[in-house]
Enzyme design. Structure first.
Site, PDB file in Angstrom:
ATOM      1  N   PHE A 117      77.653 -67.548  -0.765  1.00 12.98           N
ATOM      2  CA  PHE A 117      78.033 -68.149  -2.047  1.00 12.98           C
ATOM      3  C   PHE A 117      79.373 -67.582  -2.497  1.00 12.98           C
ATOM      4  CE2 PHE A 117      75.955 -70.771  -5.327  1.00 12.98           C
ATOM      5  CZ  PHE A 117      75.010 -71.397  -4.543  1.00 12.98           C
ATOM      6  N   GLN A 231      82.227 -70.939 -18.125  1.00 11.83           N
ATOM      7  CA  GLN A 231      82.491 -71.191 -16.700  1.00 11.83           C
ATOM      8  C   GLN A 231      82.594 -72.687 -16.420  1.00 11.83           C
ATOM      9  OE1 GLN A 231      79.466 -70.193 -13.378  1.00 11.83           O
ATOM     10  NE2 GLN A 231      81.289 -68.960 -13.064  1.00 11.83           N
ATOM     11  N   HIS A 233      82.434 -75.264 -13.321  1.00 11.96           N
ATOM     12  CA  HIS A 233      81.977 -75.305 -11.922  1.00 11.96           C
ATOM     13  C   HIS A 233      82.845 -76.294 -11.167  1.00 11.96           C
ATOM     14  CE1 HIS A 233      79.489 -75.792  -8.405  1.00 11.96           C
ATOM     15  NE2 HIS A 233      78.681 -74.845  -8.827  1.00 11.96           N
ATOM     16  N   LEU A 243      75.353 -81.569 -11.109  1.00 14.46           N
ATOM     17  CA  LEU A 243      75.892 -80.544 -10.220  1.00 14.46           C
ATOM     18  C   LEU A 243      75.713 -80.878  -8.738  1.00 14.46           C
ATOM     19  CD1 LEU A 243      77.068 -77.588 -10.223  1.00 14.46           C
ATOM     20  CD2 LEU A 243      74.773 -76.882  -9.630  1.00 14.46           C
ATOM     21  N   GLU A 246      77.150 -75.175  -5.230  1.00 17.46           N
ATOM     22  CA  GLU A 246      78.123 -74.419  -4.450  1.00 17.46           C
ATOM     23  C   GLU A 246      77.561 -74.129  -3.056  1.00 17.46           C
ATOM     24  OE1 GLU A 246      80.032 -71.385  -6.810  1.00 17.46           O
ATOM     25  OE2 GLU A 246      79.742 -69.956  -5.188  1.00 17.46           O
ATOM     26  N   ARG A 277      84.301 -69.219  -8.870  1.00 20.50           N
ATOM     27  CA  ARG A 277      84.417 -70.541  -9.497  1.00 20.50           C
ATOM     28  C   ARG A 277      85.652 -70.711 -10.366  1.00 20.50           C
ATOM     29  NH1 ARG A 277      77.980 -71.018 -10.820  1.00 20.50           N
ATOM     30  NH2 ARG A 277      77.455 -71.384  -8.641  1.00 20.50           N
ATOM     31  N   HIS A 345      79.857 -75.351 -17.005  1.00 26.95           N
ATOM     32  CA  HIS A 345      78.656 -75.019 -16.239  1.00 26.95           C
ATOM     33  C   HIS A 345      77.907 -73.777 -16.716  1.00 26.95           C
ATOM     34  CE1 HIS A 345      75.964 -74.827 -12.833  1.00 26.95           C
ATOM     35  NE2 HIS A 345      76.353 -73.597 -12.576  1.00 26.95           N
ATOM     36  N   ARG A 380      81.153 -65.498 -14.043  1.00 27.67           N
ATOM     37  CA  ARG A 380      79.914 -65.199 -13.329  1.00 27.67           C
ATOM     38  C   ARG A 380      80.012 -65.650 -11.878  1.00 27.67           C
ATOM     39  NH1 ARG A 380      75.218 -68.267 -11.915  1.00 27.67           N
ATOM     40  NH2 ARG A 380      75.862 -70.118 -13.061  1.00 27.67           N
TER      41      ARG A 380
HETATM   42  C1  LIG Z   1      72.462 -77.897 -12.303  1.00 28.56           C
HETATM   43  C2  LIG Z   1      72.440 -76.408 -12.381  1.00 28.56           C
HETATM   44  C3  LIG Z   1      72.303 -75.655 -11.236  1.00 28.56           C
HETATM   45  C4  LIG Z   1      72.280 -74.281 -11.297  1.00 28.56           C
HETATM   46  N1  LIG Z   1      72.130 -73.576 -10.139  1.00 28.56           N
HETATM   47  C5  LIG Z   1      72.023 -72.237 -10.198  1.00 28.56           C
HETATM   48  C6  LIG Z   1      71.773 -71.481  -9.017  1.00 28.56           C
HETATM   49  O1  LIG Z   1      71.595 -72.032  -7.924  1.00 28.56           O
HETATM   50  N2  LIG Z   1      71.699 -70.147  -9.123  1.00 28.56           N
HETATM   51  C7  LIG Z   1      71.859 -69.492 -10.303  1.00 28.56           C
HETATM   52  O2  LIG Z   1      71.766 -68.272 -10.343  1.00 28.56           O
HETATM   53  N3  LIG Z   1      72.092 -70.189 -11.460  1.00 28.56           N
HETATM   54  C8  LIG Z   1      72.160 -71.541 -11.431  1.00 28.56           C
HETATM   55  N4  LIG Z   1      72.376 -72.239 -12.592  1.00 28.56           N
HETATM   56  C9  LIG Z   1      72.384 -71.526 -13.869  1.00 28.56           C
HETATM   57  C10 LIG Z   1      70.952 -71.157 -14.249  1.00 28.56           C
HETATM   58  O3  LIG Z   1      70.068 -72.156 -13.797  1.00 28.56           O
HETATM   59  C11 LIG Z   1      70.750 -71.004 -15.754  1.00 28.56           C
HETATM   60  O4  LIG Z   1      71.724 -70.174 -16.296  1.00 28.56           O
HETATM   61  C12 LIG Z   1      69.378 -70.397 -16.053  1.00 28.56           C
HETATM   62  O5  LIG Z   1      68.361 -71.094 -15.360  1.00 28.56           O
HETATM   63  C13 LIG Z   1      69.070 -70.369 -17.526  1.00 28.56           C
HETATM   64  O6  LIG Z   1      67.738 -69.984 -17.709  1.00 28.56           O
HETATM   65  P1  LIG Z   1      67.195 -69.548 -19.134  1.00 28.56           P
HETATM   66  O7  LIG Z   1      65.785 -69.118 -18.921  1.00 28.56           O
HETATM   67  O8  LIG Z   1      68.123 -68.595 -19.777  1.00 28.56           O
HETATM   68  O9  LIG Z   1      67.247 -70.898 -19.999  1.00 28.56           O
HETATM   69  P2  LIG Z   1      66.759 -72.399 -19.719  1.00 28.56           P
HETATM   70  O10 LIG Z   1      66.154 -72.589 -18.402  1.00 28.56           O
HETATM   71  O11 LIG Z   1      67.897 -73.272 -20.124  1.00 28.56           O
HETATM   72  O12 LIG Z   1      65.580 -72.563 -20.765  1.00 28.56           O
HETATM   73  C14 LIG Z   1      65.804 -72.603 -22.156  1.00 28.56           C
HETATM   74  C15 LIG Z   1      64.450 -72.692 -22.841  1.00 28.56           C
HETATM   75  O13 LIG Z   1      64.621 -72.550 -24.239  1.00 28.56           O
HETATM   76  C16 LIG Z   1      63.892 -73.539 -24.918  1.00 28.56           C
HETATM   77  N5  LIG Z   1      64.570 -73.774 -26.204  1.00 28.56           N
HETATM   78  C17 LIG Z   1      65.890 -73.946 -26.432  1.00 28.56           C
HETATM   79  N6  LIG Z   1      66.109 -74.130 -27.751  1.00 28.56           N
HETATM   80  C18 LIG Z   1      64.903 -74.067 -28.366  1.00 28.56           C
HETATM   81  C19 LIG Z   1      64.462 -74.193 -29.720  1.00 28.56           C
HETATM   82  N7  LIG Z   1      65.325 -74.437 -30.714  1.00 28.56           N
HETATM   83  N8  LIG Z   1      63.135 -74.081 -29.962  1.00 28.56           N
HETATM   84  C20 LIG Z   1      62.235 -73.870 -28.969  1.00 28.56           C
HETATM   85  N9  LIG Z   1      62.605 -73.752 -27.676  1.00 28.56           N
HETATM   86  C21 LIG Z   1      63.917 -73.843 -27.390  1.00 28.56           C
HETATM   87  C22 LIG Z   1      63.880 -74.726 -23.985  1.00 28.56           C
HETATM   88  O14 LIG Z   1      62.802 -75.582 -24.258  1.00 28.56           O
HETATM   89  C23 LIG Z   1      63.749 -74.026 -22.628  1.00 28.56           C
HETATM   90  O15 LIG Z   1      62.370 -73.770 -22.348  1.00 28.56           O
HETATM   91  C24 LIG Z   1      72.409 -73.637 -12.542  1.00 28.56           C
HETATM   92  C25 LIG Z   1      72.539 -74.383 -13.692  1.00 28.56           C
HETATM   93  C26 LIG Z   1      72.567 -75.751 -13.610  1.00 28.56           C
HETATM   94  C27 LIG Z   1      72.747 -76.552 -14.862  1.00 28.56           C
END
Ligand SMILES: Cc1cc2nc3c(=O)[nH]c(=O)nc-3n(C[C@H](O)[C@H](O)[C@H](O)COP(=O)(O)OP(=O)(O)OC[C@H]3O[C@@H](n4cnc5c(N)ncnc54)[C@H](O)[C@@H]3O)c2cc1C
Length: 566
Positions: A117, A231, A233, A243, A246, A277, A345, A380
């Site tokens: 990566f 960031q 992407h 997306l 990568e 990135r 991203h 990142r």
């Molecule tokens: C398409 C894509 C591909 C990616 N690929 C990778 C990868 O391969 N490797 C990597 O390391 N990272 C990757 N990332 C980044 C990574 O996936 C995210 O940064 C990470 O999953 C975020 O997880 P999180 O638990 O912080 O939040 P999220 O998974 O975004 O979850 C947020 C949670 O908060 C809740 N929430 C939000 N606001 C409220 C509210 N007001 N009230 C109640 N609940 C609320 C939502 O319901 C949800 O359950 C990718 C991102 C994307 C978009």
């Protein structure tokens, strides 16, 4: 209004929130834990993570090397104590996920496989084909729902945090099925609400990543850290922004301009397409600005070429990418190039928290993308985010569980709850002005794309700030057409826009103040990195007149800033 009480309330059921829930029960299975999520947990953005999760899993790799890659990727703005802790805890998380049932892709001899990566000098991304987050989320959700003491409030929308004497006492949330607001009393709250990328128009993120938790924490006095670092992407599919991982370049994909040239040789001769990135996105944007991009009905684009990988490898390693390219881009990557350009991203910035995920408010923790522990600094590396969610989600769960052991519930602040009801139901839902929420939202996104994008300039940012502030004024005059109670999506869109406008303002104010270029923050008027003045974290505090900025030194343990070449 009903009152619910739980020892720990976790807001967010993505990777960070679910991991926190499991970790808290593992510390103390007597605790009563709630997970509130505005979506069904398996619709959190984490399920979209594609390419992998970084961890040192082989003798030829090392913690030292993973930490160094992360610090250099961060353009030296990462807190190095946090980085060192993170790299050491990541392998444990991969093994735990394996035990919870995550179907990691394997090598022929049965080891967890790893792919290259960007910015990593060893192939250390553990992956489950190109649906890593999907499988991690299903494994973790299965684990979290196996505990009776974890209660899920699915499709509940948190609106505000309740804080007394600098201590968290609970929060308010709307049950989206009934549209009623209720109060949650808690000894500790963990915010795990994900990123805020939807402040931009062209983004890889789900419509629901609107930064709610960041805005809620900011409004009760927690500073937002390093919000200028967004960031971009390199490979957002044109025209949707979905997306293309990568991992596609990790498996050997090339980037081509309209002259058929692998232009990365001019920008990062050694790492080429696998430079970090920020470097690749700037290279693409330069190709676009200097007229060497392809032109199509949806604007300029760059070509991602996977054809030489062959059908078998594409089907085995990148099945989702092939499907997405065919269905949403109208091209089959086995035979055609994929049209891409940079897309917003990730948010390196977020709720200020320390290595134990503690915010400056007692009992309030933040983990995952909404937080800024300063692991990623100014940029990142790919696959470090899901790893961060697992490592620091676990830390948040463990720390909160230890904290609540000696704490009792506090009195709920009734005036604050009444004021929040007034804000939400009278001022947002009840507002009878002439402004449309979707129209204001689209204006905000377009202006962030136009004026706070990959390359930034002082005058653009000043004009963006004026426009964001104008939008905030106009927001006071909105009208939510649907006044219904059950699943009123127009109403939640208004609440989310209100949060996003605060975050857009903080992003622009922080970017305007930082008169240097570092990592993902590139100022055309200040093209050089300035360690003398700017080797500091930005802290943005809420005031009624807009964010007030302060700065804090970066923690350096081993690696002194040096020129960053790839
Ligand atoms: C398409 C894509 C591909 C990616 N690929 C990778 C990868 O391969 N490797 C990597 O390391 N990272 C990757 N990332 C980044 C990574 O996936 C995210 O940064 C990470 O999953 C975020 O997880 P999180 O638990 O912080 O939040 P999220 O998974 O975004 O979850 C947020 C949670 O908060 C809740 N929430 C939000 N606001 C409220 C509210 N007001 N009230 C109640 N609940 C609320 C939502 O319901 C949800 O359950 C990718 C991102 C994307 C978009």
């Amino acid at each position: 209004m009903e009152k619910y009480s739980h020892d720990i309330v976790i807001v967010g059921a993505g990777l960070a929130g679910l991991r926190a829930a499991v970790a808290a029960v593992e510390v103390n299975d007597k605790l009563d834990i709630a997970v509130i999520s505005k979506l069904h947990p398996l619709r959190s953005h984490s399920v979209c993570a594609q390419g992998g999760t970084a961890a040192v899993m082989r003798d030829k790799d090392s913690f030292e090397l993973h930490a160094w890659d992360t610090v250099k990727g961060a353009d030296y703005l990462a807190d190095q104590d946090v980085v060192e802790f993170f790299v050491q805890r990541a392998p444990r998380e991969i093994v735990k996920m394996d035990h919870y049932g995550c179907p990691w892709s394997r090598t022929p001899d049965g080891k967890i496989d790893q792919r290259p990566f960007g910015g990593h000098s060893y192939p250390r991304a553990c992956f489950a084909a190109d649906m890593t987050g999907f499988h991690e989320m299903h494994a973790l959700y299965g684990k979290a729902t196996s505990y009776d003491k974890v209660k899920f409030y699915d499709e509940w929308f948190a609106t505000s945090l309740l804080v007394e004497n600098n201590t968290i006492v609970g929060l308010t949330a709307i049950d989206l099925k009934t549209g009623e607001m209720h109060a949650f009393q808690a000894k500790a709250v963990i915010i795990a609400t994900g990123g805020h990328e939807r402040i931009y128009e062209f983004t890889t993120f789900s419509h629901t990543t609107t930064g709610d938790g960041m805005a809620m924490a900011y409004r009760v006095g927690v500073p937002l850290e390093d919000m200028e670092f967004v960031q971009f992407h390199p490979t957002g599919l044109v025209p949707s922004g979905v997306l293309i991982t990568e991992g596609a370049r990790g498996e050997g994909g090339y980037l081509l301009n309209a002259n058929g040239e692998r232009f990365m040789k001019r920008y990062a001769p050694e790492k080429m397409e696998l430079a970090p990135r920020d470097v690749v996105s700037r290279a693409e944007q330069t190709e676009i600005l200097e007229g060497r991009a392809f032109t199509g009905p949806y604007g300029p684009y760059i070509a991602l070429d996977l054809r030489h990988l062959g059908e078998e490898k594409i089907n085995e390693r990148l099945p989702l990418i092939r499907d997405v390219a065919i269905k949403l881009g109208g091209v089959d990557p086995v035979k055609e190039v994929i049209p891409i350009r940079p897309a917003a991203h990730y948010s390196m910035g977020g709720i200020k928290a320390n290595i134990r995920t503690e915010t400056p408010i007692s009992g309030l923790y933040a983990a995952g993308e909404c937080s800024c522990l300063s692991l990623h600094g100014a940029n990142r590396l790919g696959t470090n985010s899901t790893a961060e969610c697992l490592v620091f989600g676990a830390v948040a769960g463990e720390e909160a569980a230890k904290y609540v052991a000696s704490k009792s519930f506090k009195e709920m602040p009734h005036e604050k709850i009444a004021a929040e009801e007034k804000r939400v139901f009278d001022e947002v839902l009840g507002s009878e002005g002439g402004e449309s929420v979707p129209a204001l939202r689209d204006e905000m996104r377009r202006l962030m794309n136009a004026k706070a994008w990959i390359y930034r300039k002082g005058d653009d940012l000043e004009s963006a700030l004026k426009e964001v502030r104008e939008l905030k004024k106009r927001f006071k005059n909105i009208k939510v057409e649907d006044k219904g109670k059950a699943f009123n999506t127009g109403f939640t869109a208004a609440l989310q826009l209100d949060f996003m406008l605060d975050l857009a303002e903080v992003t622009v104010v922080s970017a305007l103040a930082r008169t240097e270029s570092r990592g993902a923050h590139s100022r055309l008027d200040y093209p050089k990195r300035d360690d003398e003045k700017w080797l500091v974290h930005t802290l943005a505090y809420y005031t009624t007149d807009g964010p007030k900025l302060e700065y804090q030194p970066v923690t350096i343990t081993k690696w002194q800033p040096a020129a960053r070449k790839y």
